[in-house]
Enzyme design. Structure first.
Site, PDB file in Angstrom:
ATOM      1  N   ASP A  19     -11.780  -9.433   4.221  1.00 12.82           N
ATOM      2  CA  ASP A  19     -13.044  -9.405   3.474  1.00 12.82           C
ATOM      3  C   ASP A  19     -13.648 -10.808   3.389  1.00 12.82           C
ATOM      4  OD1 ASP A  19     -13.272  -6.680   2.910  1.00 12.82           O
ATOM      5  OD2 ASP A  19     -13.782  -7.057   0.805  1.00 12.82           O
TER       6      ASP A  19
ATOM      7  N   TYR B 189       0.813  -1.213   0.000  1.00 12.55           N
ATOM      8  CA  TYR B 189       0.000   0.000   0.000  1.00 12.55           C
ATOM      9  C   TYR B 189       0.850   1.268   0.000  1.00 12.55           C
ATOM     10  CZ  TYR B 189      -4.616  -2.087   0.721  1.00 12.55           C
ATOM     11  OH  TYR B 189      -5.794  -2.760   0.556  1.00 12.55           O
TER      12      TYR B 189
ATOM     13  N   ASP C 180      -2.441 -18.390   0.740  1.00 11.02           N
ATOM     14  CA  ASP C 180      -3.426 -19.091  -0.107  1.00 11.02           C
ATOM     15  C   ASP C 180      -4.121 -20.205   0.679  1.00 11.02           C
ATOM     16  OD1 ASP C 180      -0.959 -20.374  -0.021  1.00 11.02           O
ATOM     17  OD2 ASP C 180      -1.029 -21.097  -2.089  1.00 11.02           O
TER      18      ASP C 180
ATOM     19  N   ASP D  84      -6.033  -7.327   3.866  1.00 13.28           N
ATOM     20  CA  ASP D  84      -7.167  -6.708   3.179  1.00 13.28           C
ATOM     21  C   ASP D  84      -8.053  -7.792   2.590  1.00 13.28           C
ATOM     22  OD1 ASP D  84      -8.718  -4.608   2.007  1.00 13.28           O
ATOM     23  OD2 ASP D  84      -7.761  -5.046   0.082  1.00 13.28           O
TER      24      ASP D  84
ATOM     25  N   LYS E  36       3.618 -15.582   2.895  1.00 15.25           N
ATOM     26  CA  LYS E  36       3.852 -16.309   1.641  1.00 15.25           C
ATOM     27  C   LYS E  36       5.364 -16.507   1.551  1.00 15.25           C
ATOM     28  CE  LYS E  36       2.298 -18.035  -2.220  1.00 15.25           C
ATOM     29  NZ  LYS E  36       1.532 -19.275  -2.285  1.00 15.25           N
TER      30      LYS E  36
HETATM   31  C1  IPM Z   1     -10.307  -1.720   3.898  1.00 12.48           C
HETATM   32  C2  IPM Z   1     -10.606  -1.109   2.553  1.00 12.48           C
HETATM   33  C3  IPM Z   1      -9.505  -0.128   2.209  1.00 12.48           C
HETATM   34  C4  IPM Z   1      -8.201  -0.928   2.105  1.00 12.48           C
HETATM   35  C5  IPM Z   1      -9.757   0.667   0.909  1.00 12.48           C
HETATM   36  C6  IPM Z   1     -11.080   1.381   0.956  1.00 12.48           C
HETATM   37  C7  IPM Z   1      -8.651   1.622   0.618  1.00 12.48           C
HETATM   38  O1  IPM Z   1     -10.762  -2.104   1.590  1.00 12.48           O
HETATM   39  O2  IPM Z   1     -10.217  -0.973   4.888  1.00 12.48           O
HETATM   40  O3  IPM Z   1     -10.143  -2.940   3.967  1.00 12.48           O
HETATM   41  O4  IPM Z   1      -7.890  -1.465   1.035  1.00 12.48           O
HETATM   42  O5  IPM Z   1      -7.507  -1.013   3.109  1.00 12.48           O
HETATM   43 MG    MG Z   2     -10.640  -4.075   2.328  1.00  8.45          MG
END
Ligand code: IPM
Ligand code: MG
Length: 366
Positions: free
Chosen positions: A256, A144, A228, A252, A195
């Site tokens: 999710d 990032y 993975d 990230d 990884k």
């Molecule tokens: C999160 C989001 C952010 C990230 C985006 C919105 C920049 O997906 O907080 O997980 O990638 O960190």
């Molecule tokens: Mg995210």
């Protein structure tokens, strides 16, 4: 009892709707517990762009700097989608906030109450007692923020883009320390995800985590897993993890996935803790729900306020040291939801209530 001095950055679409309710819960608890609230509201995200010309206005940053914590809503949506990526609310507000306050430790609880297992896409046999795990994501390093980060035209006319994955040992050590704290508060099990079969940063990651835990936390049972495989294991048996720690990009993606198996985003909160201390000597942090701005349901009064309310609990725990009150709020949310009061996202066709009534039910449990 301390005065709670924090910045309120509600953001866009459902952001302000659920923030209003979270503050109502906090006002209620503050009265009961004799806490003084001293919060300041400021624009961020699309609201920042519309009212000040940028997603993270200087005035907002100043208010945050003068606070002990940031209570964040969510930012972004169709209204600002056509802006260049670098100016969009998510990129231009969240990432600079993380970097500015070195919010390196992102704590994302993956919690699904047993009563809500129907909300998960996983078969209930796999999660008979729901899900209760924690993702600790490094938030200010890796792909990032690594430099170079650019797009260039090569001498042969081709175009090349590069992001740089870079980690220092000290960055890995401090996120490991945060993960150890989280593991100690639970089952003392920690899984580090990397990884290391491919990436140089992961080789350093694994070596550093191993040495740090051996030296500072011999009471913690440490395991390692490739990213993975972790993605696969999360869907097979999520509760095997308890606490897992990983670098920014893997975190990230895996967080999710974790949110998806936990059913509704409307229930998930998160804390991003800084390297710096606030005026109380506790970690300065940003606390936000995981769900986003949900433009499709904004203005209808039906958004689930639970994640924002649970973010208040995390703020009380981490930035104000009020563990008991944090637990009271968490217990009230759990009781209200498992008692049957639910917003549409977690109602599974049964009657549902709106944002305000959901909050009323939570306050009634307090
Ligand atoms: C999160 C989001 C952010 C990230 C985006 C919105 C920049 O997906 O907080 O997980 O990638 O960190
Ligand atoms: Mg995210």
């Amino acid at each position: 009892m301390p005065t709670l001095k924090f910045a309120v950055l509600a953001g866009d679409y459902i952001g302000p709707e659920v923030m209003t309710e979270a503050l109502r819960v906090l006002e209620h608890v503050a009265k009961q517990e004799g806490l003084t609230l001293a919060y300041t509201k400021a624009d961020v995200g699309g609201a920042g762009i519309d009212n000040h010309g940028k997603a993270l206005p200087d005035s907002t940053l100043k208010i945050c700097s003068e606070s002990d914590a940031i209570l964040f809503g969510s930012v972004g949506g169709p209204k600002w989608e056509k802006l260049p990526t670098l100016e969009q609310p998510e990129r231009a507000a969240l990432l600079p906030l993380r970097k500015h306050f070195t919010l390196f430790a992102n704590i994302r609880p993956g919690l699904l109450y047993r009563e809500l297992t129907d909300a998960s896409p996983l078969k209930s046999e796999r999660i008979p007692n729901g899900i209760d795990i924690v993702c600790i994501r490094e938030l200010t390093g890796g792909l990032y923020f690594g430099k170079p980060k650019e797009t260039t035209t090569l001498p042969d006319g081709d175009i090349q883009a590069v992001d740089t994955m870079v980690y220092r040992k000290s960055e890995i050590e401090r996120i490991t320390a945060a993960a150890i704290d989280a593991a100690r508060a639970r089952k003392k099990q920690l899984c580090s995800v990397d990884k290391a079969n491919v990436l140089e940063t992961s080789v350093l990651w694994r070596k550093t985590v191993t040495a740090y835990v051996a030296k500072h936390a011999p009471d913690i049972t440490l395991s390692h897993m490739y990213a993975d495989n972790a993605a696969m294991q999360l869907t097979r048996d999520p509760n095997q993890f308890d606490v897992f720690v990983t670098e920014n990009m893997f975190g990230d993606i895996l967080s999710d996935e974790m949110a998806a198996i936990c059913g509704s985003l409307g229930m998930l909160s998160s804390a991003s803790l800084g390297a710096g201390k606030n005026s109380l000597g506790l970690p300065f942090g940003l606390f936000e729900p995981a769900g986003g701005t949900a433009p499709d349901i904004a203005g209808k009064g039906i958004a689930n306020p639970c994640a924002q309310i649970l973010s208040v609990a995390l703020m009380l725990r981490f930035s104000f040291g009020l563990e008991k009150i944090a637990r009271r709020i968490e217990a009230a949310v759990k009781k209200a939801v498992t008692g049957g009061t639910r917003t549409g996202d977690i109602a599974f066709g049964k009657p549902s209530v709106g944002t305000k009534a959901m909050t009323d039910a939570i306050i009634a449990q307090l």
